[in-house]
Design a protein around this motif. Structure first.
Motif, PDB file in Angstrom:
ATOM      1  N   ALA A  42     -36.241  92.077  39.054  1.00  0.00           N
ATOM      2  CA  ALA A  42     -36.422  92.624  40.405  1.00  0.00           C
ATOM      3  C   ALA A  42     -36.291  91.539  41.463  1.00  0.00           C
ATOM      4  CB  ALA A  42     -37.775  93.314  40.517  1.00  0.00           C
ATOM      5  N   SER A  43     -36.858  90.358  41.182  1.00  0.00           N
ATOM      6  CA  SER A  43     -36.795  89.260  42.136  1.00  0.00           C
ATOM      7  C   SER A  43     -35.364  88.757  42.302  1.00  0.00           C
ATOM      8  CB  SER A  43     -37.705  88.112  41.679  1.00  0.00           C
ATOM      9  OG  SER A  43     -37.646  87.033  42.585  1.00  0.00           O
ATOM     10  N   ILE A  44     -34.630  88.662  41.212  1.00  0.00           N
ATOM     11  CA  ILE A  44     -33.243  88.195  41.272  1.00  0.00           C
ATOM     12  C   ILE A  44     -32.356  89.253  41.924  1.00  0.00           C
ATOM     13  CG2 ILE A  44     -31.283  87.410  39.880  1.00  0.00           C
ATOM     14  CD1 ILE A  44     -33.368  86.526  37.779  1.00  0.00           C
ATOM     15  N   TYR A  45     -32.626  90.510  41.621  1.00  0.00           N
ATOM     16  CA  TYR A  45     -31.821  91.609  42.182  1.00  0.00           C
ATOM     17  C   TYR A  45     -31.829  91.570  43.710  1.00  0.00           C
ATOM     18  CZ  TYR A  45     -30.149  96.428  42.867  1.00  0.00           C
ATOM     19  OH  TYR A  45     -29.433  97.532  43.247  1.00  0.00           O
ATOM     20  N   GLU A  46     -32.960  91.205  44.302  1.00  0.00           N
ATOM     21  CA  GLU A  46     -33.045  91.091  45.758  1.00  0.00           C
ATOM     22  C   GLU A  46     -32.057  90.068  46.298  1.00  0.00           C
ATOM     23  OE1 GLU A  46     -37.752  92.157  46.654  1.00  0.00           O
ATOM     24  OE2 GLU A  46     -37.100  90.075  46.514  1.00  0.00           O
ATOM     25  N   GLU A  47     -31.768  89.034  45.509  1.00  0.00           N
ATOM     26  CA  GLU A  47     -30.885  87.961  45.955  1.00  0.00           C
ATOM     27  C   GLU A  47     -29.410  88.298  45.782  1.00  0.00           C
ATOM     28  OE1 GLU A  47     -32.378  85.543  47.534  1.00  0.00           O
ATOM     29  OE2 GLU A  47     -34.281  86.490  46.993  1.00  0.00           O
ATOM     30  N   VAL A  48     -29.078  89.219  44.883  1.00  0.00           N
ATOM     31  CA  VAL A  48     -27.672  89.521  44.603  1.00  0.00           C
ATOM     32  C   VAL A  48     -27.222  90.852  45.201  1.00  0.00           C
ATOM     33  CG1 VAL A  48     -27.796  88.171  42.477  1.00  0.00           C
ATOM     34  CG2 VAL A  48     -28.124  90.646  42.359  1.00  0.00           C
ATOM     35  N   ASN A  49     -28.161  91.681  45.620  1.00  0.00           N
ATOM     36  CA  ASN A  49     -27.838  93.012  46.130  1.00  0.00           C
ATOM     37  C   ASN A  49     -27.705  93.026  47.652  1.00  0.00           C
ATOM     38  OD1 ASN A  49     -27.363  95.837  45.702  1.00  0.00           O
ATOM     39  ND2 ASN A  49     -29.436  96.257  46.424  1.00  0.00           N
ATOM     40  N   ASN A  50     -27.719  91.866  48.257  1.00  0.00           N
ATOM     41  CA  ASN A  50     -27.599  91.712  49.704  1.00  0.00           C
ATOM     42  C   ASN A  50     -26.628  90.567  49.944  1.00  0.00           C
ATOM     43  OD1 ASN A  50     -28.052  90.554  52.326  1.00  0.00           O
ATOM     44  ND2 ASN A  50     -29.962  91.695  52.482  1.00  0.00           N
ATOM     45  N   LEU A  51     -25.421  90.866  50.425  1.00  0.00           N
ATOM     46  CA  LEU A  51     -24.377  89.851  50.518  1.00  0.00           C
ATOM     47  C   LEU A  51     -24.699  88.773  51.544  1.00  0.00           C
ATOM     48  CD1 LEU A  51     -21.199  92.104  50.206  1.00  0.00           C
ATOM     49  CD2 LEU A  51     -22.306  90.711  48.441  1.00  0.00           C
ATOM     50  N   GLU A  52     -25.433  89.122  52.586  1.00  0.00           N
ATOM     51  CA  GLU A  52     -25.833  88.098  53.554  1.00  0.00           C
ATOM     52  C   GLU A  52     -26.808  87.128  52.909  1.00  0.00           C
ATOM     53  OE1 GLU A  52     -27.425  87.699  58.163  1.00  0.00           O
ATOM     54  OE2 GLU A  52     -27.379  89.661  57.188  1.00  0.00           O
ATOM     55  N   ARG A  53     -27.750  87.655  52.137  1.00  0.00           N
ATOM     56  CA  ARG A  53     -28.704  86.790  51.451  1.00  0.00           C
ATOM     57  C   ARG A  53     -28.007  85.991  50.345  1.00  0.00           C
ATOM     58  NH1 ARG A  53     -34.265  89.231  49.100  1.00  0.00           N
ATOM     59  NH2 ARG A  53     -34.549  89.626  51.316  1.00  0.00           N
ATOM     60  N   ALA A  54     -26.994  86.593  49.717  1.00  0.00           N
ATOM     61  CA  ALA A  54     -26.287  85.910  48.630  1.00  0.00           C
ATOM     62  C   ALA A  54     -25.602  84.632  49.103  1.00  0.00           C
ATOM     63  CB  ALA A  54     -25.266  86.850  47.993  1.00  0.00           C
ATOM     64  N   ASN A  55     -25.312  84.538  50.392  1.00  0.00           N
ATOM     65  CA  ASN A  55     -24.714  83.303  50.904  1.00  0.00           C
ATOM     66  C   ASN A  55     -25.637  82.106  50.762  1.00  0.00           C
ATOM     67  OD1 ASN A  55     -22.136  84.034  51.566  1.00  0.00           O
ATOM     68  ND2 ASN A  55     -22.534  84.401  53.729  1.00  0.00           N
ATOM     69  N   SER A  56     -26.926  82.351  50.564  1.00  0.00           N
ATOM     70  CA  SER A  56     -27.868  81.240  50.395  1.00  0.00           C
ATOM     71  C   SER A  56     -27.661  80.519  49.065  1.00  0.00           C
ATOM     72  CB  SER A  56     -29.311  81.744  50.495  1.00  0.00           C
ATOM     73  OG  SER A  56     -29.583  82.676  49.462  1.00  0.00           O
ATOM     74  N   TRP A  57     -26.971  81.161  48.107  1.00  0.00           N
ATOM     75  CA  TRP A  57     -26.700  80.490  46.830  1.00  0.00           C
ATOM     76  C   TRP A  57     -25.219  80.505  46.456  1.00  0.00           C
ATOM     77  CZ3 TRP A  57     -24.445  83.762  43.326  1.00  0.00           C
ATOM     78  CH2 TRP A  57     -24.687  85.135  43.483  1.00  0.00           C
ATOM     79  N   SER A  58     -24.396  81.165  47.239  1.00  0.00           N
ATOM     80  CA  SER A  58     -22.965  81.257  46.947  1.00  0.00           C
ATOM     81  C   SER A  58     -22.292  79.888  46.987  1.00  0.00           C
ATOM     82  CB  SER A  58     -22.279  82.179  47.951  1.00  0.00           C
ATOM     83  OG  SER A  58     -20.875  82.030  47.886  1.00  0.00           O
ATOM     84  N   PRO A  59     -21.515  79.530  45.972  1.00  0.00           N
ATOM     85  CA  PRO A  59     -20.829  78.225  45.988  1.00  0.00           C
ATOM     86  C   PRO A  59     -19.743  78.155  47.046  1.00  0.00           C
ATOM     87  CG  PRO A  59     -20.082  79.552  44.134  1.00  0.00           C
ATOM     88  CD  PRO A  59     -21.241  80.290  44.744  1.00  0.00           C
ATOM     89  N   TRP A  60     -19.160  79.295  47.416  1.00  0.00           N
ATOM     90  CA  TRP A  60     -18.098  79.287  48.420  1.00  0.00           C
ATOM     91  C   TRP A  60     -18.650  79.122  49.836  1.00  0.00           C
ATOM     92  CZ3 TRP A  60     -17.654  82.341  44.019  1.00  0.00           C
ATOM     93  CH2 TRP A  60     -16.575  82.004  43.189  1.00  0.00           C
TER      94      TRP A  60
END
Length: 338
Positions: A42-60
């Motif tokens: 559930a905690s990880i899902y929050e980080e991957v199910n929101n593309l704006e938030r995903a930029n906080s860990w995205s390598p690109w």
């Protein structure tokens, strides 16, 4: 001329050989990387199910964070959440990504279009599987390379090109998820409208919590009397706007929302307005004495997500405190952000 003919013959043979080899290669290109993260699905899902938030860990995102323009549309998370990017950096360029499938705490699937890929889509999945020592996270990339043999040869090299980025991204996701604060309250980002209010400003001593409730009740009684006497239209539940806060006490506007306060001239009554726009909201259920913990969780959420405050935080008392069961008391706490 004989040398030229031989060169041309060799080139024809090489081209034919490449075409034959290319046609024998798989049409589908696939990349897959996994890692185990010591956090709940559930905690990880929050980080991957929101593309704006995903930029906080995205390598690109890390390649050109200042030069890339990002546009987010659709819902803030889940199916329809879409991100478009535009960059002059050769490793970023232009493209879009949209979540097309979202199974809570289990999987997200996205479709992507890249400027150099034309109208052909690619797909990425992030799959979460709970394990005894955390969550197994699998990140995949799939693309149809079509019938062009050169594209198929390129597809065979896709793992070499994309794999290191996936490994870096998963490492960043792991670091982020494992350092994430634990939130016991419901927190969401949302858009808010500014609230006009009438208030009386008061300073409270946090070391004497038993005095706070009775004093707020006195103020609300005074405000309601003023509103009724002067024909001002109320517009919502009682609220408090926090102006200064520390461990020993705080200053706040004890307020009631109104439709229009332009005609109020009483010097004992303050006219105020909350900051509209983006905000994070935390839902506090229970006794008011534990509201301090809700504020601390919201502040931790803002800090963790690198958000910037944009005005004073405020509480809205959704439930009538005369309700006997204090566990049913609901207070919505808002912090405006940029």
């Amino acid at each position: 001329m004989k040398i030229l003919k031989k060169v041309l013959l060799v080139l024809v043979i090489l081209i034919a050989l490449i075409a034959v080899i290319g046609l024998m290669l798989p049409r589908e290109a696939r990349v897959e990387r996994t890692t185990t993260i010591n956090a709940s699905p559930a905690s990880i899902y929050e980080e991957v199910n929101n593309l704006e938030r995903a930029n906080s860990w995205s390598p690109w995102f890390q390649i050109d964070p200042e030069g890339t323009v990002y546009t987010f549309t659709g819902p803030s998370s889940g199916v329809g959440n879409k991100m478009e990017w535009n960059s002059d950096h050769p490793d970023v360029k232009q493209g879009s990504q949209e979540i097309i499938e979202a199974i809570p705490n289990q999987k997200t699937r996205s479709v992507m279009y890249f400027s150099e890929g034309g109208d052909e889509p690619a797909y990425a999945e992030i799959i979460l599987q709970e394990e005894a020592n955390g969550t197994l996270v699998t990140w995949t990339f799939e693309a149809d390379m079509g019938g062009n043999p050169i594209n198929r040869i390129f597809g065979m090299m896709m793992d070499t090109f994309i794999g290191p980025y996936y490994e870096k991204g998963l490492a960043s996701l792991k670091t982020r998820a494992e350092s994430k604060p634990v939130f016991s309250i419901e927190i969401i980002k949302m858009d808010t409208e500014p609230i006009n209010y009438l208030a009386i400003r008061e300073t409270f001593d946090a070391t004497k919590p038993e005095d706070i409730g009775p004093r707020m009740e006195e103020i609300y009684t005074q405000l309601i009397g003023f509103i009724n006497k002067n024909g001002v239209m109320g517009m919502g539940q009682p609220m408090s706007v926090y102006l200064n806060y520390n461990e020993t006490g705080y200053e706040a506007d004890i307020a009631i929302p109104v439709a229009d306060a332009s005609g109020v001239t009483d010097e004992t009554i303050l006219i105020g307005q909350t900051t509209g726009g983006k905000a994070v909201r935390g839902v506090h259920m229970g006794d008011y004495h534990k509201l301090d913990d809700t504020h601390k969780q919201l502040q931790a959420y803002i800090q963790f997500n690198n958000l910037e405050a944009n005005g004073e935080g405020y509480e809205v008392y959704v439930t009538d405190p005369t309700l006997a069961d204090t566990a049913q008391w609901r207070t919505d706490v808002y912090y405006p952000i940029k």
